[in-house]
Design an enzyme around this catalytic site. Structure first.
Site, PDB file in Angstrom:
ATOM      1  N   SER A   9       0.919  -1.128  -0.021  1.00 31.26           N
ATOM      2  CA  SER A   9       0.024   0.041   0.029  1.00 31.26           C
ATOM      3  C   SER A   9       0.823   1.347  -0.085  1.00 31.26           C
ATOM      4  O   SER A   9       0.395   2.433  -0.564  1.00 31.26           O
ATOM      5  CB  SER A   9      -1.036   0.122   1.334  1.00 31.26           C
ATOM      6  OG  SER A   9      -0.308  -0.062   2.224  1.00 31.26           O
TER       7      SER A   9
ATOM      8  N   GLY B  90      -1.890  -4.592   1.026  1.00 31.60           N
ATOM      9  CA  GLY B  90      -2.111  -5.997   1.657  1.00 31.60           C
ATOM     10  C   GLY B  90      -1.162  -6.994   1.015  1.00 31.60           C
ATOM     11  O   GLY B  90      -0.882  -8.119   1.904  1.00 31.60           O
TER      12      GLY B  90
ATOM     13  N   ASN C 160       4.012  -6.630   5.266  1.00 26.77           N
ATOM     14  CA  ASN C 160       3.011  -7.458   5.558  1.00 26.77           C
ATOM     15  C   ASN C 160       3.460  -8.937   6.117  1.00 26.77           C
ATOM     16  O   ASN C 160       2.815  -9.444   6.542  1.00 26.77           O
ATOM     17  CB  ASN C 160       1.877  -7.609   4.379  1.00 26.77           C
ATOM     18  CG  ASN C 160       1.322  -6.081   4.274  1.00 26.77           C
ATOM     19  OD1 ASN C 160       0.590  -5.619   5.295  1.00 26.77           O
ATOM     20  ND2 ASN C 160       1.309  -5.865   3.212  1.00 26.77           N
TER      21      ASN C 160
ATOM     22  N   ASP D 134      -3.874   8.147   9.785  1.00 28.28           N
ATOM     23  CA  ASP D 134      -3.757   6.653  10.481  1.00 28.28           C
ATOM     24  C   ASP D 134      -2.472   6.506  11.336  1.00 28.28           C
ATOM     25  O   ASP D 134      -1.947   5.610  11.758  1.00 28.28           O
ATOM     26  CB  ASP D 134      -3.976   5.554   9.288  1.00 28.28           C
ATOM     27  CG  ASP D 134      -3.048   5.707   8.216  1.00 28.28           C
ATOM     28  OD1 ASP D 134      -1.802   6.543   8.383  1.00 28.28           O
ATOM     29  OD2 ASP D 134      -3.332   5.057   7.196  1.00 28.28           O
TER      30      ASP D 134
ATOM     31  N   HIS E 260       0.510   5.615   6.553  1.00 31.52           N
ATOM     32  CA  HIS E 260       0.858   5.820   5.129  1.00 31.52           C
ATOM     33  C   HIS E 260       1.297   7.267   5.192  1.00 31.52           C
ATOM     34  O   HIS E 260       0.849   8.248   5.662  1.00 31.52           O
ATOM     35  CB  HIS E 260      -0.680   5.674   4.508  1.00 31.52           C
ATOM     36  CG  HIS E 260      -0.781   4.143   4.544  1.00 31.52           C
ATOM     37  ND1 HIS E 260      -1.799   3.735   5.647  1.00 31.52           N
ATOM     38  CD2 HIS E 260      -0.654   3.054   3.669  1.00 31.52           C
ATOM     39  CE1 HIS E 260      -2.115   2.279   5.220  1.00 31.52           C
ATOM     40  NE2 HIS E 260      -1.412   2.078   4.412  1.00 31.52           N
TER      41      HIS E 260
END
Length: 235
Positions: free
Chosen positions: A59, A96, A124, A205, A208
């Site tokens: 991402s 992801g 991930n 968040d 990112h």
């Protein structure tokens, strides 16, 4: 160790966000791939034979939460154009994705006249606590496939989350360093160096990169990328 934790904790949350985008119907223990709706680097109009640079990642590469042209592959595209390098940058980031996911789709990602692969996967894998040896095997598979096509590779490292213990994070970090040494490829140790843990360079968040954060990522990668495409090797 405290400084390391500040750097790697955001990666844990990053992967958690990516996982939250997976369907609830996904099989237990498996992340479903979801193509990000974030913009890819804009294609150039110089024709079908334009040599390509492919950024294969998750991402962060996809540019989750950013506007068109703000993801780091798009910013690298601008730098290339400004410097007169005739390359098309292809954003092959998928939210992801693990290293195994990247290996499964690398053949498709490397179609066409690809001359450079920016390999930026692993975050991930760290979230899921996958064995570093398994990640190494997957990343090596990607590098091998690129090499078989005569494609130069720029390897970009990630940091493992601290909740699996110091041994895991050390082994995780060592995977990237060993791959760079074993394959003699140019290497950037940490994709989010100077960005992770810096509030005003991350989105709400806390994970990112913002547009400014993505600029920092592009600035970090640019010297290695330029040297690679200019000389075919890193001195």
């Amino acid at each position: 160790m405290e400084r390391l934790n500040r750097l790697v904790v955001p990666l844990l949350v990053l992967a958690a966000v990516s996982c939250s985008r997976a369907s609830g119907s996904a099989r237990s223990g498996e992340l479903r791939n979801e193509v990000s709706t974030a913009p890819v680097a804009p294609a150039r109009s110089s024709g079908p034979d334009t040599p390509r640079i492919v950024a294969l990642g998750d991402s962060i590469t996809a540019g989750l939460g950013l506007q068109p042209g703000e993801a780091y592959p798009a910013l690298l595209q601008k730098k290339l154009k400004d410097q007169g390098y005739p390359f098309e940058v292809v954003n092959a980031g998928v939210s992801g994705d693990t290293s195994a996911d990247g290996l499964r789709r690398v053949d498709w990602a490397l179609e066409g006249d690809v001359q450079v692969l920016i390999l930026a996967l692993g975050g991930n894998d760290g979230l899921r606590g996958l064995p570093p040896a398994q990640m190494k095997e997957n990343l090596q598979g990607i590098i091998t496939k690129a090499r078989q096509r005569g494609i130069a590779v720029l390897l970009v490292g990630m940091e493992g989350p601290p909740n699996y213990g110091e041994r895991y994070t050390t082994e995780f970090r060592k995977v990237f360093r060993d791959l760079a040494a074993d394959n003699h490829v140019p290497f950037v140790p940490f994709l989010l160096q100077g960005v992770a843990g810096v509030a005003d360079l991350n989105q709400a968040d806390g994970i990112h990169p913002t547009a400014r954060g993505a600029e920092r990522v592009a600035d970090l990668l640019w010297p290695r990328l330029e040297q690679l495409i200019h000389t075919g090797r890193v001195k």
